[in-house]
Write an enzyme that holds these catalytic residues in place. Structure first.
Site, PDB file in Angstrom:
ATOM      1  CB  SER A   1      -6.210  -6.223 -14.024  1.00 37.91           C
ATOM      2  OG  SER A   1      -5.497  -7.136 -14.825  1.00 37.91           O
TER       3      SER A   1
ATOM      4  CB  THR B   1       4.129  -1.558   4.163  1.00 36.38           C
ATOM      5  OG1 THR B   1       5.254  -1.752   5.039  1.00 36.38           O
ATOM      6  CG2 THR B   1       2.882  -2.079   4.847  1.00 36.38           C
TER       7      THR B   1
ATOM      8  CD  GLU C   1      -5.334  -1.330   2.668  1.00 37.98           C
ATOM      9  OE1 GLU C   1      -6.399  -1.861   2.287  1.00 37.98           O
ATOM     10  OE2 GLU C   1      -5.161  -0.115   2.756  1.00 37.98           O
TER      11      GLU C   1
ATOM     12  CD  GLN D   1       2.918  -2.206 -14.574  1.00 35.18           C
ATOM     13  OE1 GLN D   1       2.159  -1.326 -14.956  1.00 35.18           O
ATOM     14  NE2 GLN D   1       3.338  -3.199 -15.333  1.00 35.18           N
TER      15      GLN D   1
ATOM     16  CD  GLN E   1       8.271   0.627   4.989  1.00 35.17           C
ATOM     17  OE1 GLN E   1       7.771   1.256   5.918  1.00 35.17           O
ATOM     18  NE2 GLN E   1       7.614   0.384   3.872  1.00 35.17           N
TER      19      GLN E   1
END
EC number: 3.5.4.13
Length: 188
Positions: free
Chosen positions: A112, A135, A137, A156, A180
């Site tokens: 938040s 990964t 974003e 989280q 990855q």
């Protein structure tokens, strides 16, 4: 399917390497300064952003195609603070490496602290037996530049364990994002 507690998360991380490196408590300060918290919470684990970023730029392309993504659409950046341009986004990765058990699915939600600033963190679920660095974003929904802090909390992870083990796991399917290590671009 039930959500897993801090006790379960600690046990799985310490005995089975589910999260590495692992922080058994909540860290809210570093070097005498306040940070965006990370580590184990009551029913989740707050992950940290590493210092590797790919910042989106529209200089080299005119269309975004998830099936044929042009890696020239990103500028690589390494540092403690990443500035995301207005109404743009950046990719990053977690500092933590995950190994998800076969009976577990995770959901990851942005913190938040970032959301209240118009910065949205998006991560898809970690499927059963997926492993790797995550990964991340970061979308800057504001008309101003936005800061992302490496080494601090950003999202989280909630862990859900099923009553029965899945028939086919992500590893069984040979998932394209299995194992990855860096910031990974879309793969069709």
């Amino acid at each position: 399917m039930s959500i897993k507690s801090d006790k379960w998360i600690r046990r799985m991380a310490e005995q089975h390497g589910m999260i590495e490196p692992f922080e058994p408590g909540q860290v809210r300060e570093a070097d005498g300064r306040k940070i965006v918290s990370y580590g184990t919470s009551s029913y989740g684990y707050d992950i940290r952003c590493a210092d590797e970023f790919k910042i989106f730029t529209n200089i080299n392309s005119t269309i975004v195609d998830p099936k044929n993504f042009d890696e020239k659409s990103f500028v690589d950046f390494k540092g403690d603070v990443c500035i995301i341009p207005p109404n743009s986004f950046a990719l990053a990765r977690t500092m933590e490496y995950f190994r998800i058990p076969r009976s577990v699915l995770t959901i990851c939600l942005g913190k938040s602290t970032y959301a209240r600033c118009g910065i949205i963190v998006n991560v898809t679920p970690f499927e059963p037996e997926w492993e790797g660095y995550v990964t991340l974003e970061f979308s800057n929904t504001t008309p101003l530049p936005a800061k992302i802090y490496a080494g601090e909390g950003c999202a989280q992870v909630l862990f859900f364990e099923s009553d029965e083990v899945c028939e086919t796991s992500y590893a069984d399917r040979g998932g394209k994002y299995q194992g990855q290590h860096g910031v990974t671009l879309p793969k069709a």
